[in-house]
Design a protein around this motif. Structure first.
Motif, mmCIF file in Angstrom:
data_model
loop_
_atom_site.group_PDB
_atom_site.id
_atom_site.type_symbol
_atom_site.label_atom_id
_atom_site.label_comp_id
_atom_site.label_asym_id
_atom_site.label_seq_id
_atom_site.Cartn_x
_atom_site.Cartn_y
_atom_site.Cartn_z
ATOM 1 N N THR A 95 -6.826 14.165 -15.272
ATOM 2 C CA THR A 95 -5.736 13.707 -14.415
ATOM 3 C C THR A 95 -4.529 14.628 -14.571
ATOM 4 N N HIS A 114 -5.375 1.836 -8.267
ATOM 5 C CA HIS A 114 -6.193 2.705 -7.414
ATOM 6 C C HIS A 114 -6.831 1.903 -6.274
ATOM 7 N N LYS A 115 -7.070 2.583 -5.153
ATOM 8 C CA LYS A 115 -7.866 2.025 -4.064
ATOM 9 C C LYS A 115 -9.302 2.523 -4.176
ATOM 10 N N ASP A 130 -11.274 2.598 -1.215
ATOM 11 C CA ASP A 130 -11.380 3.323 0.056
ATOM 12 C C ASP A 130 -10.059 4.028 0.329
ATOM 13 N N LYS A 131 -10.036 5.311 0.112
ATOM 14 C CA LYS A 131 -8.793 6.074 0.272
ATOM 15 C C LYS A 131 -8.588 6.576 1.694
ATOM 16 N N GLU A 132 -9.546 6.310 2.560
ATOM 17 C CA GLU A 132 -9.451 6.786 3.946
ATOM 18 C C GLU A 132 -8.874 5.728 4.883
ATOM 19 N N GLU A 178 0.838 -1.191 0.000
ATOM 20 C CA GLU A 178 0.000 0.000 0.000
ATOM 21 C C GLU A 178 0.877 1.246 0.000
ATOM 22 N N LYS A 201 -3.975 6.354 -1.390
ATOM 23 C CA LYS A 201 -4.825 6.429 -2.575
ATOM 24 C C LYS A 201 -4.634 5.259 -3.529
ATOM 25 N N SER A 202 -3.542 4.537 -3.371
ATOM 26 C CA SER A 202 -3.226 3.464 -4.318
ATOM 27 C C SER A 202 -2.282 2.467 -3.658
ATOM 28 N N ASN A 208 0.323 7.379 0.633
ATOM 29 C CA ASN A 208 -0.726 8.399 0.460
ATOM 30 C C ASN A 208 -2.132 7.831 0.635
#
Length: 352
Positions: free
Chosen positions: A238, A148-149, A151-153, A115, A120-121, A118
């Protein structure tokens, strides 16, 4: 339950997960012709049945790099549909040749996950194996891709990174027929295994500019449906601002450019490692140079192997670069590919 496949995100992968990829692909004459149209590849073995028969084949095998793309493309739907970028390759082996009419398919196993900090990914590491219709292994490789993820939290903190061999072992049995003869007039090259030295650098003079139509059609040919290569509407929002070129196309371009100086090195035995150092976009012009890392004799008296490092750069002639990395160890901004690979090349006794 939705019938729509949205692709896998980073959280959908787990260590040891096995994936059977859909869409087996039967390879046609059209695939070969289109590959030449998109890349300009000129290796005689893959262009001429006459040359192939003189070398000991019943008919010409397809270019190993084309086979890689057609087989690799099977994995995109499950591995990299939601990718940010394909980051690198290791331990790519080409155990058996593939011919027109063969059908290739692929399975993958997840061997690592990391992971990103950040949140995010994350990076997904997979080991993929391609086979033909008889179950013969035609491609075996490892790669890692940033995905990409959803759930970015929420952070998982997972960091399981596999190790890779520095180079692919050279086997006693190489599945190439005993080479009868090499017609240098037909191949366009007069240099054989004995003519190359460790440390030698080949500055290939040609450059190839890649248009949007070239890289879009080529990626479609490989059934590689990663969004970053196709969806211009999405990519405009992007930081890149436009579609990213599939890194495999840069590999093909570099291989095609390397023909001048390596005309008789017509077999890709392995890709030991590869890094896409910087992104490539439509309109970029690719140049390349090759360093001979090692000359490897073989117990067969008709062939040897060369371990090569081809550096591809964009919008700058390769002669202008001495080292692809700066003093801080980072790649120069115009370096787009650092490819360490091994090729088979005939010995001089086969020359006609």
């Amino acid at each position: 339950m939705s019938k729509i496949n949205m692709g896998n995100f980073f959280e959908d992968f787990s260590i040891g997960q096995k994936i059977v990829h859909p869409l087996p692909r039967t390879i046609s004459e059209g695939d070969v012709s289109l590959y030449i149209a998109f890349t300009g590849s000129r290796f005689a073995l893959h262009s001429s049945d006459v040359v192939a028969k003189e070398m000991g084949y019943k008919n010409r095998p397809i270019d190993d790099t084309l086979m890689f793309h057609l087989t690799f493309g099977k994995s995109v739907q499950d591995i990299s549909l939601n990718a940010i970028a394909n980051l690198g390759y290791a331990e790519i082996a080409f155990p058996f040749p593939v011919f027109i009419g063969d059908t290739v398919s692929m399975t993958s196993t997840v061997i690592g996950l990391k992971e990103n900090s950040n949140g995010k990914s994350g990076v997904v590491y997979v080991h993929s194996i391609g086979v033909n219709q008889n179950g013969d292994e035609v491609l075996n490789f490892k790669r890692w891709v940033m995905v990409h993820k959803k759930d970015k939290e929420t952070l998982s903190g997972i960091k399981e990174i596999p190790t890779f061999e520095e180079s692919t072992p050279i086997l006693e049995e190489i599945n190439i027929p005993k080479i009868k003869t090499v017609d240098t007039d037909a191949t366009g090259g007069k240099y054989f295994f004995e003519d190359y030295e460790k440390g030698e650098r080949l500055n290939h003079p040609e450059g190839i500019t890649i248009d949007n139509s070239d890289h879009t059609l080529a990626t479609k040919l490989y059934q590689n449906n990663a969004k970053v290569h196709f969806n211009d509407h999405m990519m405009k929002s992007t930081p890149m601002g436009e579609r990213l070129m599939y890194g495999g196309i840069v590999i093909s371009m570099a291989r095609a450019i390397s023909f001048n100086g390596l005309q008789n090195a017509q077999w890709m035995y392995a890709i030991n490692s590869g890094a896409h150092a910087n992104p490539t976009y439509a309109g970029d012009t690719i140049y390349a140079y090759t360093e001979v890392l090692e000359t490897i004799d073989h117990s067969r008296d008709d062939i040897g192997l060369l371990r090569l490092r081809t550096i591809a750069v964009k919008n700058q002639k390769s002669l202008e670069i001495d080292n692809p990395k700066s003093e801080d160890g980072k790649y120069l901004k115009n370096v787009v590919l650092d490819l360490d690979y091994t090729v088979v090349i005939p010995k001089r006794k086969t020359a006609k």
